[in-house]
Write an enzyme that holds these catalytic residues in place. Structure first.
Site, PDB file in Angstrom:
ATOM      1  N   LYS A 196      -4.080  28.552  -2.102  1.00 19.31           N
ATOM      2  CA  LYS A 196      -4.467  27.944  -1.080  1.00 19.31           C
ATOM      3  C   LYS A 196      -3.310  26.803  -0.693  1.00 19.31           C
ATOM      4  O   LYS A 196      -3.734  25.778  -0.605  1.00 19.31           O
ATOM      5  CB  LYS A 196      -5.799  27.647  -1.266  1.00 19.31           C
ATOM      6  N   ASP A 228      -7.902  33.233   1.070  1.00 18.47           N
ATOM      7  CA  ASP A 228      -8.754  33.700   2.013  1.00 18.47           C
ATOM      8  C   ASP A 228      -8.200  35.118   2.685  1.00 18.47           C
ATOM      9  O   ASP A 228      -9.206  35.988   3.149  1.00 18.47           O
ATOM     10  CB  ASP A 228      -9.148  32.749   3.070  1.00 18.47           C
ATOM     11  N   ASP A 252     -11.282  34.978 -10.473  1.00 22.16           N
ATOM     12  CA  ASP A 252     -12.486  35.441 -10.906  1.00 22.16           C
ATOM     13  C   ASP A 252     -13.196  35.967  -9.737  1.00 22.16           C
ATOM     14  O   ASP A 252     -13.960  36.813  -9.792  1.00 22.16           O
ATOM     15  CB  ASP A 252     -13.591  34.005 -11.233  1.00 22.16           C
TER      16      ASP A 252
HETATM   17  C1  IPM Z   1     -15.864  36.463 -15.437  1.00 26.63           C
HETATM   18  C2  IPM Z   1     -17.149  35.900 -15.767  1.00 26.63           C
HETATM   19  C3  IPM Z   1     -16.977  34.659 -16.348  1.00 26.63           C
HETATM   20  C4  IPM Z   1     -16.135  33.895 -15.650  1.00 26.63           C
HETATM   21  C5  IPM Z   1     -18.341  33.656 -16.538  1.00 26.63           C
HETATM   22  C6  IPM Z   1     -19.415  34.698 -17.420  1.00 26.63           C
HETATM   23  C7  IPM Z   1     -18.218  32.541 -17.090  1.00 26.63           C
HETATM   24  O1  IPM Z   1     -17.778  35.720 -14.269  1.00 26.63           O
HETATM   25  O2  IPM Z   1     -15.311  36.918 -16.755  1.00 26.63           O
HETATM   26  O3  IPM Z   1     -15.282  36.789 -14.506  1.00 26.63           O
HETATM   27  O4  IPM Z   1     -16.499  33.089 -14.667  1.00 26.63           O
HETATM   28  O5  IPM Z   1     -14.921  33.591 -16.006  1.00 26.63           O
HETATM   29 MG    MG Z   2     -16.205  36.844 -12.954  1.00 26.20          MG
END
Ligand code: IPM
Ligand code: MG
Length: 382
Positions: A196, A228, A252
């Site tokens: 970003k 985005d 994530d």
């Molecule tokens: C992932 C999960 C984890 C993260 C959580 C459970 C802490 O969402 O491995 O993607 O956010 O890394």
């Molecule tokens: Mg995750």
């Protein structure tokens, strides 16, 4: 050769699926002449119940002393009301940081056998595919031990505000970029840095480092995209992507989005890698510490019922052999066995009725699926 693998089955369906992956690893060991020694460790909700902590110190120590770690899943409603530092998820963050596995590889590929499960229309897929095929095959490389997940956080003294911090050093950025380039080199040689940078200073540092590192990989095409836009492009034209390298938080989010495109989250493995350990050489290759886990969660509602899909964990075991031990043939044997199992019509409930034109699906449970993979393993050649 003998390798040590830490098993962290965790909570919910974690033990169900890890057990099947171990059976497959043992069969591969028999076939190719390796011995895998396992150490089973507690982490997550089950560790909270047993010791009061999500990641007991001896779990981390024992995991570090192994050559690689295979994890099922952690968490569940039982522990959801605990304060942040005591939640099962802390175990994951602690393992990632403690093992130094900074590069998280999350492949998202549309399997031909599960084409109908993809929520994207066929003409949308073909339009973005370089050869006009109705498929995609991308890899998200997510930075895993820095950024917003590990930055300073807190509350103001009056409790009226809270903050989390995105901090990245040039070293952290460079090493994960290089992991991305190594992956791109053996794929389609395209790497997209997702950030970003129009708003965030940390993203501008990502671009600066990428601009310096990119010329060292002249045969790989480097591009940049705002997060985005990337979220949109993933559903508009997923075929354009090969390797995406991005920060912890963006990775994530984007990896969840990418996983749903494959229509089969129960199928997706992941690998989190550190640097090769030159003091631990096996088969003439330095072992790379890695944490391997399926992308899906602990699904407590179906735990212990013999319905969970073990394929993501079995495929994670394949990644373990490839990336930590350099056992490419062995990894391919598992991957081919999984494909053959699907070709033979075996489906767990979550991927049932999604086989393109398949009339004779065999709906099976966790154990039978594991067994089907073992049978397939005997039939595949590598
Ligand atoms: C992932 C999960 C984890 C993260 C959580 C459970 C802490 O969402 O491995 O993607 O956010 O890394
Ligand atoms: Mg995750």
């Amino acid at each position: 050769m003998t390798y040590s693998i830490a098993l962290v089955p965790g909570d919910g369906i974690g033990p169900d699926v890890v057990h099947q992956a171990v059976e497959v690893l043992d069969a591969v060991g028999d076939r190719f002449g390796h011995t895998f020694n396992y150490v089973e460790l507690l982490a997550g909700g089950c560790a909270i119940d047993a010791t009061g902590e999500p990641l007991p110190a001896d779990t981390l120590e024992a995991a570090k002393s192994c050559d690689a770690v295979l994890l099922g899943a952690v968490g569940g409603p039982k522990w959801e009301t605990l304060p942040g530092h005591l939640r099962p998820e802390r175990a994951l963050l602690g393992l990632r940081a403690g093992l130094g596995v900074y590069a998280n590889l999350r492949p998202a590929r549309l399997l031909p056998q599960l084409k109908e499960a993809c929520p994207i229309k066929e003409d949308v897929l073909t339009a973005s595919h370089p050869e006009g095929k109705a498929t995609f095959d991308l890899l998200i490389v997510r930075e895993l031990t820095g950024g917003l997940y590990f930055g300073e956080r807190g509350r103001s003294s009056d409790g009226e505000s809270a903050f989390d911090t995105e901090t990245y050093s040039k070293t952290e950025i460079e090493r994960v970029l290089r992991a991305g380039y190594r992956a791109a080199a053996v794929r389609r040689k395209k790497l997209c840095v997702v950030d970003k940078a129009n708003v965030l200073e940390s993203s501008r540092l990502w671009r600066e480092v990428a601009a310096r590192v990119a010329p060292e990989y002249p045969d790989i095409e480097t591009t940049y995209m705002y997060v985005d836009n990337c979220a949109m492009q993933l559903v508009r034209a997923p075929g354009q992507f090969d390797v995406i390298v991005t920060s912890n938080l963006f990775g994530d989010i984007l990896s969840d989005e990418a996983s749903v495109l494959t229509g089969s989250i129960g199928m997706l493995p992941s690998a989190s890698l550190g640097d090769p350990d030159t003091s631990n050489v096996k088969n003439g290759k330095p072992v790379t510490m890695g944490l391997y886990e399926p992308i899906h969660g602990s699904a407590p509602d179906i735990a212990g019922q013999d319905v969970a899909n073990p394929l993501a964990t079995i495929l994670s075991a394949a990644l373990l052999l490839r990336y930590s031990f350099g056992l490419e043939k062995e990894a391919q044997a598992i991957e081919k066995a999984v494909e053959l199992t699907l070709d033979r019509g075996y489906r767990t409930k979550d991927i049932a009725s999604k086989g393109a034109g398949l009339t004779k699906e065999k709906i099976v449970g966790t154990v039978a699926m594991g067994k089907a993979v073992l049978e397939a393993l005997e039939a595949v050649s590598v």
